[in-house]
Scaffold this motif. Structure first.
Motif, PDB file in Angstrom:
ATOM      1  N   THR A 228       0.829  -1.206   0.000  1.00 37.64           N
ATOM      2  CA  THR A 228       0.000   0.000   0.000  1.00 37.64           C
ATOM      3  C   THR A 228       0.863   1.256   0.000  1.00 37.64           C
ATOM      4  OG1 THR A 228      -1.754  -1.175   1.175  1.00 37.64           O
ATOM      5  CG2 THR A 228      -1.850   1.227   1.197  1.00 37.64           C
ATOM      6  N   THR A 229       1.967   1.217   0.719  1.00 35.98           N
ATOM      7  CA  THR A 229       2.865   2.376   0.730  1.00 35.98           C
ATOM      8  C   THR A 229       3.349   2.695  -0.673  1.00 35.98           C
ATOM      9  OG1 THR A 229       3.593   1.973   2.999  1.00 35.98           O
ATOM     10  CG2 THR A 229       5.083   3.239   1.586  1.00 35.98           C
ATOM     11  N   THR A 230       3.774   1.677  -1.404  1.00 37.65           N
ATOM     12  CA  THR A 230       4.266   1.893  -2.771  1.00 37.65           C
ATOM     13  C   THR A 230       3.159   2.372  -3.691  1.00 37.65           C
ATOM     14  OG1 THR A 230       5.870   0.108  -2.439  1.00 37.65           O
ATOM     15  CG2 THR A 230       5.521   0.852  -4.700  1.00 37.65           C
ATOM     16  N   SER A 231       2.030   1.695  -3.668  1.00 40.90           N
ATOM     17  CA  SER A 231       0.972   2.007  -4.628  1.00 40.90           C
ATOM     18  C   SER A 231       0.372   3.391  -4.406  1.00 40.90           C
ATOM     19  CB  SER A 231      -0.137   0.947  -4.577  1.00 40.90           C
ATOM     20  OG  SER A 231      -0.795   0.958  -3.322  1.00 40.90           O
ATOM     21  N   GLN A 422      12.234  -1.965  -1.699  1.00 41.83           N
ATOM     22  CA  GLN A 422      13.242  -0.907  -1.600  1.00 41.83           C
ATOM     23  C   GLN A 422      12.595   0.480  -1.568  1.00 41.83           C
ATOM     24  OE1 GLN A 422      16.368  -1.482  -0.874  1.00 41.83           O
ATOM     25  NE2 GLN A 422      15.919  -3.691  -0.977  1.00 41.83           N
ATOM     26  N   ILE A 423      11.503   0.649  -2.296  1.00 42.02           N
ATOM     27  CA  ILE A 423      10.781   1.923  -2.275  1.00 42.02           C
ATOM     28  C   ILE A 423      10.194   2.168  -0.885  1.00 42.02           C
ATOM     29  CG2 ILE A 423       8.764   3.156  -3.180  1.00 42.02           C
ATOM     30  CD1 ILE A 423       9.333   1.757  -5.881  1.00 42.02           C
ATOM     31  N   LYS A 425      11.322   0.939   1.970  1.00 38.15           N
ATOM     32  CA  LYS A 425      12.445   1.215   2.875  1.00 38.15           C
ATOM     33  C   LYS A 425      12.920   2.654   2.721  1.00 38.15           C
ATOM     34  CE  LYS A 425      14.510  -3.411   3.288  1.00 38.15           C
ATOM     35  NZ  LYS A 425      15.710  -4.228   2.963  1.00 38.15           N
ATOM     36  N   MET A 426      13.002   3.116   1.482  1.00 38.27           N
ATOM     37  CA  MET A 426      13.447   4.480   1.197  1.00 38.27           C
ATOM     38  C   MET A 426      12.536   5.499   1.871  1.00 38.27           C
ATOM     39  SD  MET A 426      13.531   6.297  -2.571  1.00 38.27           S
ATOM     40  CE  MET A 426      11.772   5.929  -2.825  1.00 38.27           C
ATOM     41  N   ILE A 427      11.229   5.333   1.707  1.00 33.00           N
ATOM     42  CA  ILE A 427      10.275   6.292   2.264  1.00 33.00           C
ATOM     43  C   ILE A 427      10.303   6.261   3.788  1.00 33.00           C
ATOM     44  CG2 ILE A 427       7.821   6.835   2.465  1.00 33.00           C
ATOM     45  CD1 ILE A 427       7.569   5.882  -0.490  1.00 33.00           C
ATOM     46  N   GLU A 428      10.307   5.073   4.354  1.00 30.29           N
ATOM     47  CA  GLU A 428      10.322   4.971   5.813  1.00 30.29           C
ATOM     48  C   GLU A 428      11.590   5.577   6.399  1.00 30.29           C
ATOM     49  OE1 GLU A 428      10.684   1.455   9.143  1.00 30.29           O
ATOM     50  OE2 GLU A 428       9.145   1.224   7.578  1.00 30.29           O
ATOM     51  N   SER A 429      12.723   5.316   5.763  1.00 28.19           N
ATOM     52  CA  SER A 429      13.987   5.823   6.259  1.00 28.19           C
ATOM     53  C   SER A 429      14.024   7.351   6.272  1.00 28.19           C
ATOM     54  CB  SER A 429      15.133   5.280   5.407  1.00 28.19           C
ATOM     55  OG  SER A 429      16.383   5.725   5.882  1.00 28.19           O
ATOM     56  N   ALA A 430      13.471   7.956   5.216  1.00 32.81           N
ATOM     57  CA  ALA A 430      13.470   9.418   5.126  1.00 32.81           C
ATOM     58  C   ALA A 430      12.427  10.045   6.045  1.00 32.81           C
ATOM     59  CB  ALA A 430      13.222   9.848   3.682  1.00 32.81           C
ATOM     60  N   VAL A 431      11.205   9.523   6.015  1.00 37.49           N
ATOM     61  CA  VAL A 431      10.117  10.106   6.805  1.00 37.49           C
ATOM     62  C   VAL A 431      10.395   9.981   8.305  1.00 37.49           C
ATOM     63  CG1 VAL A 431       7.667   9.853   7.400  1.00 37.49           C
ATOM     64  CG2 VAL A 431       8.379   9.799   5.009  1.00 37.49           C
ATOM     65  N   ALA A 447      20.237  -0.038  -4.597  1.00 34.96           N
ATOM     66  CA  ALA A 447      19.678  -1.337  -4.208  1.00 34.96           C
ATOM     67  C   ALA A 447      18.790  -1.916  -5.313  1.00 34.96           C
ATOM     68  CB  ALA A 447      18.883  -1.194  -2.909  1.00 34.96           C
ATOM     69  N   ILE A 448      18.008  -1.057  -5.939  1.00 38.23           N
ATOM     70  CA  ILE A 448      17.128  -1.508  -7.028  1.00 38.23           C
ATOM     71  C   ILE A 448      17.958  -1.956  -8.228  1.00 38.23           C
ATOM     72  CG2 ILE A 448      15.434  -0.705  -8.720  1.00 38.23           C
ATOM     73  CD1 ILE A 448      14.210   0.998  -6.444  1.00 38.23           C
ATOM     74  N   SER A 449      19.026  -1.253  -8.502  1.00 39.22           N
ATOM     75  CA  SER A 449      19.930  -1.678  -9.578  1.00 39.22           C
ATOM     76  C   SER A 449      20.516  -3.052  -9.263  1.00 39.22           C
ATOM     77  CB  SER A 449      21.049  -0.652  -9.755  1.00 39.22           C
ATOM     78  OG  SER A 449      21.959  -1.054 -10.763  1.00 39.22           O
ATOM     79  N   ASP A 450      20.861  -3.259  -8.012  1.00 36.37           N
ATOM     80  CA  ASP A 450      21.445  -4.548  -7.610  1.00 36.37           C
ATOM     81  C   ASP A 450      20.449  -5.697  -7.745  1.00 36.37           C
ATOM     82  OD1 ASP A 450      23.826  -3.303  -7.009  1.00 36.37           O
ATOM     83  OD2 ASP A 450      23.441  -3.151  -4.850  1.00 36.37           O
TER      84      ASP A 450
END
Length: 457
Positions: A228-231, A422-423, A425-431, A447-450
């Motif tokens: 849900t976070t991603t969408s 990864q998306i 994780k990115m949002i949670e880490s920043a927020v 990370a997404i590239s990996d």
């Protein structure tokens, strides 16, 4: 006496002959019923019998299953010489993926099933799915490509091939208390600046005292809400002019992406929201709106029924008190939303792919689709169904259907589940304040590239 014995013997032999003849007819009938499109194994002198129904195996969910049953009933009524016997397994969403992948790996995939639209690329790449244009190219050209919104024609395809038919759709919205906005003289937000201003307004103590809310805006801000976070938050990237992939490369690490993550972070940093959003479950944000705890929430169109049930509002009250807009425009100058939903797919292992396609053409045809979306308060992926809705009775679906022209789908890539993680994780880490927005984006892009093996731009 001897004559009497002869007569009895003749009678017994005659009865046995008649019974044997009846047994032969039963056997011939069984052979005919077990034959599909070929000659019966019975002797040519046997009386012709009608064919046994063709079995279609289906894996589905409970809200969708009755409409497959209706489609089969319609088909059987119109095709007395080609009856279908439906063998439908109904599962909950958590069991759906595992059951399908296990069956496909064992060579026992159903003829068709319902799947989450974000699984299409993965399943197609694994060789599970049959391209729809290999079954019915005329339908693909003259119905699918002409009546389904463009976002689904592209979103339900993989490497240029159509693999799925969207059964319904949903989208990301900004829900807001229309009545509160009216009383405060605030217009529905069309830009990020307006969204921030409205959220901050309803975070003021004197305003909260008036309406009883505890914060301005709520949104799913972390991994606890999962997909849900991603969408729901990906549209902030699109409205900023950003994306995750382009031309086979990871393009997430951009100024536009960093602006989107910074905006979400600022909603918390400027006290328009709370850091607790990182721990919200998938439906928490809009439940807060429905219970009067927030003035705005980032949610999904599928939550309309929940809002109505929670508030107890009538249809008229919903119109008066509930507002909704797509995700406001960021740096791109354009509003955006996401187009989710569940898809029907046909498997390479299907025993009856052509018949499965015929049933799906009925299930996802305008008549049954309209019935389904109105009954479930879900949006239609068909343009004609949206345009044919009763503008008064089905006002919410009619209005939100217009947003689909500004919709995108989440990345169509086999590794989507890992990308989405990864998306989140990115949002949670920043927020949460753990990582600066710029750094969070850069780390997520790497990370997404990996995980995808795709180079960064």
């Amino acid at each position: 006496m001897q004559k009497m014995k002869v007569l009895v013997l003749v009678f017994v032999l005659a009865v046995m002959t008649i019974l044997a003849g009846c047994g032969a007819k039963s056997s011939d009938s069984g052979a005919s019923q077990n034959t599909q499109g070929g000659e019966s194994t019975a002797e040519s002198s046997a009386e012709p019998t009608s064919a046994e129904p063709t079995e279609l195996t289906v894996i589905n969910q409970d809200r969708w299953a009755p409409y497959v049953e209706k489609a089969v009933k319609i088909w059987n009524g119109e095709h007395p010489d080609q009856q279908v016997k439906l063998n439908q397994l109904v599962l909950g969403y958590p069991q759906l993926r595992q059951k399908i992948t296990t069956a496909a790996a064992a060579g026992q995939a159903p003829d068709f099933s319902l799947i989450d639209s974000v699984w299409v690329a993965e399943f197609a790449d694994a060789g599970y799915l049959k391209p729809l244009d290999s079954i019915d190219p005329d339908w693909v050209e003259n119905d699918f490509k002409k009546d389904f919104y463009p976002v689904f024609v592209g979103g339900d395809s993989y490497e240029g091939k159509p693999y799925a038919i969207r059964s319904q759709t949903d989208m990301a919205l900004i829900w807001f208390r229309k009545d509160w906005f009216s009383q405060e003289g605030i217009q529905p937000p069309k830009t990020w600046d307006e969204l921030m201003a409205a959220a901050k307004h309803f975070s003021q103590k004197d305003v909260q005292a008036k309406y009883g809310n505890s914060q301005g805006i709520a949104f799913p801000g972390g991994m606890k809400a999962g997909e849900t976070t991603t969408s729901l938050l990906m549209p902030f990237f699109w409205s900023s002019g950003a994306d995750v992939f382009k031309d086979g490369k990871v393009v997430l690490d951009s100024t536009e992406s960093k602006a989107a993550v910074q905006f979400l972070t600022d909603l918390v940093g400027e006290k328009a929201s709370t850091k607790e959003v990182i721990s919200y479950e998938w439906d928490r944000a809009t439940k807060l709106l429905a219970t009067g705890k927030v003035a705005l929430s980032v949610g999904g169109s599928y939550e309309y029924a929940m809002i109505k049930n929670t508030t107890g509002w009538s249809d008229d009250e919903m119109k008066e008190k509930l507002g909704f807009v797509p995700i406001p425009a960021g740096g791109s100058g354009k509003v955006a939303t996401s187009a989710g939903g569940m898809d029907y797919v046909i498997y390479e292992q299907a025993k009856q792919p052509e018949l499965a396609m015929e049933i799906l053409k009925i299930v996802t045809g305008p008549e049954l689709m309209k019935e389904f979306v109105v009954d479930t308060a879900q949006n239609s992926p068909r343009i004609s169904v949206t345009e044919g809705l009763d503008k008064d009775k089905d006002w919410f679906l009619a209005e939100t259907g217009k947003f689909l022209y500004d919709a995108n789908v989440r990345p169509v890539i086999p590794e989507y589940a890992k990308v989405s993680e990864q998306i989140q994780k990115m949002i949670e880490s920043a927020v949460s304040g753990k990582t600066p927005a710029d750094q969070a984006v850069t780390e997520a892009a790497k990370a997404i590239s990996d995980v995808t093996g795709l180079p960064q731009q």
